[in-house]
Design an enzyme around this catalytic site. Structure first.
Site, PDB file in Angstrom:
ATOM      1  N   ASN A 104      -4.405  -3.066  40.153  1.00  0.00           N
ATOM      2  CA  ASN A 104      -4.249  -2.082  39.078  1.00  0.00           C
ATOM      3  C   ASN A 104      -2.855  -2.193  38.483  1.00  0.00           C
ATOM      4  O   ASN A 104      -1.890  -2.503  39.192  1.00  0.00           O
ATOM      5  CB  ASN A 104      -4.438  -0.672  39.641  1.00  0.00           C
ATOM      6  CG  ASN A 104      -4.366   0.397  38.570  1.00  0.00           C
ATOM      7  OD1 ASN A 104      -4.938   0.251  37.480  1.00  0.00           O
ATOM      8  ND2 ASN A 104      -3.648   1.474  38.839  1.00  0.00           N
ATOM      9  N   ASP A 142      -3.311   5.400  42.540  1.00  0.00           N
ATOM     10  CA  ASP A 142      -1.999   4.827  42.163  1.00  0.00           C
ATOM     11  C   ASP A 142      -1.072   4.686  43.376  1.00  0.00           C
ATOM     12  O   ASP A 142       0.148   4.709  43.232  1.00  0.00           O
ATOM     13  CB  ASP A 142      -1.294   5.690  41.089  1.00  0.00           C
ATOM     14  CG  ASP A 142      -2.112   5.808  39.815  1.00  0.00           C
ATOM     15  OD1 ASP A 142      -2.824   4.845  39.479  1.00  0.00           O
ATOM     16  OD2 ASP A 142      -2.038   6.857  39.161  1.00  0.00           O
TER      17      ASP A 142
HETATM   18  C1  GAR Z   1      -1.566   0.726  30.145  1.00  0.00           C
HETATM   19  O1  GAR Z   1      -0.307   1.275  29.837  1.00  0.00           O
HETATM   20  C2  GAR Z   1      -1.823   0.787  31.647  1.00  0.00           C
HETATM   21  O2  GAR Z   1      -0.663   0.571  32.409  1.00  0.00           O
HETATM   22  C3  GAR Z   1      -2.310   2.201  31.801  1.00  0.00           C
HETATM   23  O3  GAR Z   1      -3.153   2.400  30.700  1.00  0.00           O
HETATM   24  C4  GAR Z   1      -2.680   1.611  29.595  1.00  0.00           C
HETATM   25  C5  GAR Z   1      -3.830   0.789  29.071  1.00  0.00           C
HETATM   26  O4  GAR Z   1      -3.456   0.127  27.896  1.00  0.00           O
HETATM   27  N1  GAR Z   1      -2.992   2.405  33.043  1.00  0.00           N
HETATM   28  C6  GAR Z   1      -2.966   3.555  33.725  1.00  0.00           C
HETATM   29  O5  GAR Z   1      -2.394   4.543  33.335  1.00  0.00           O
HETATM   30  C7  GAR Z   1      -3.711   3.541  35.044  1.00  0.00           C
HETATM   31  N2  GAR Z   1      -3.372   4.675  35.851  1.00  0.00           N
HETATM   32  P1  GAR Z   1      -4.321  -1.085  27.353  1.00  0.00           P
HETATM   33  O6  GAR Z   1      -5.776  -0.569  27.297  1.00  0.00           O
HETATM   34  O7  GAR Z   1      -3.782  -1.354  26.001  1.00  0.00           O
HETATM   35  O8  GAR Z   1      -4.171  -2.229  28.307  1.00  0.00           O
END
Ligand code: GAR
Length: 201
Positions: A104, A142
């Site tokens: 993740n 997480d």
């Molecule tokens: C990213 O910033 C990722 O790190 C976060 O969601 C976003 C997805 O962006 N993930 C989380 O928060 C997981 N807990 P993307 O769809 O443009 O890759």
């Protein structure tokens, strides 16, 4: 290495994996989203990758959703499962099944700011540094063993959006790099600890 990528949104991390796939030895067999509207599904289609939408709202329990998700993943017999902005809490049955091969990316310097709204929370806490972590997925949300992090400085005039943008730039470099370590057989999980080339991280 055959992989399946799970998304919920824009899919910019998916895009960086698609763009780097050859170089990092990754074959993305399928992209699965829990949201039909996720723009990442279009990115997958552009790259001729099969897509699946499994709408979590159509299931009465997390267990039922995770069961169908797992069946969909298993069709492809992936050696790596990549959560790239997949915004669902997963059941222990699900995470345990894929322990050691599920990764993740989370937009904070874990263990700081688990959960949502990480950029605003980093600003509110007056952090001078913020960033992104890639970790093995375990039962704890997480909370799995951290593999790698990238840092950015928090600037005096940062908003949650401006900070998120700079962190995303780092995300797009870090995630393919970690996936590459795994496809090369350099990255392992042993006794709740991540190892790279046999060295504890
Ligand atoms: C990213 O910033 C990722 O790190 C976060 O969601 C976003 C997805 O962006 N993930 C989380 O928060 C997981 N807990 P993307 O769809 O443009 O890759």
């Amino acid at each position: 290495m055959k992989g399946v990528v799970l998304i919920s949104g824009s899919g910019s991390n998916l895009q960086s994996l698609i763009d780097n796939a050859n170089h990092i030895g990754l074959e993305i067999e399928a992209v699965i989203s829990n949201k039909e509207s996720a723009y990442g599904l279009e990115r997958a289609q552009q790259a001729n990758i099969p897509i699946h939408t499994i709408n979590h709202q159509q299931f009465s329990s997390r267990e039922e959703f995770d069961q169908i998700l797992s069946q969909t993943i298993d069709q492809y017999q992936p050696e790596i499962i990549i959560l790239a902005g997949f915004m669902r809490i997963l059941t222990p049955e699900f995470t345990q099944k894929y322990t050691g091969k599920m990764f993740n990316i989370h937009p904070s310097l874990l263990p700081k700011f688990q959960g949502l709204n990480t950029h605003q929370r980093a600003l509110d806490a007056g952090e001078s540094e913020h960033g992104v972590s890639v970790h093995f997925v375990t039962d704890e949300l997480d909370g799995g063993p951290i593999i790698a992090q990238s840092r950015v400085n928090v600037l005096a005039d940062d908003s949650a959006d401006s900070l998120a943008k700079r962190v995303l730039v780092e995300e797009h470099k870090l995630f393919p790099e970690v996936v590459h370590w795994f496809t090369q057989g350099r990255l392992t999980l042993k006794d709740s600890q991540a190892f790279l080339d046999g060295q504890a991280l």
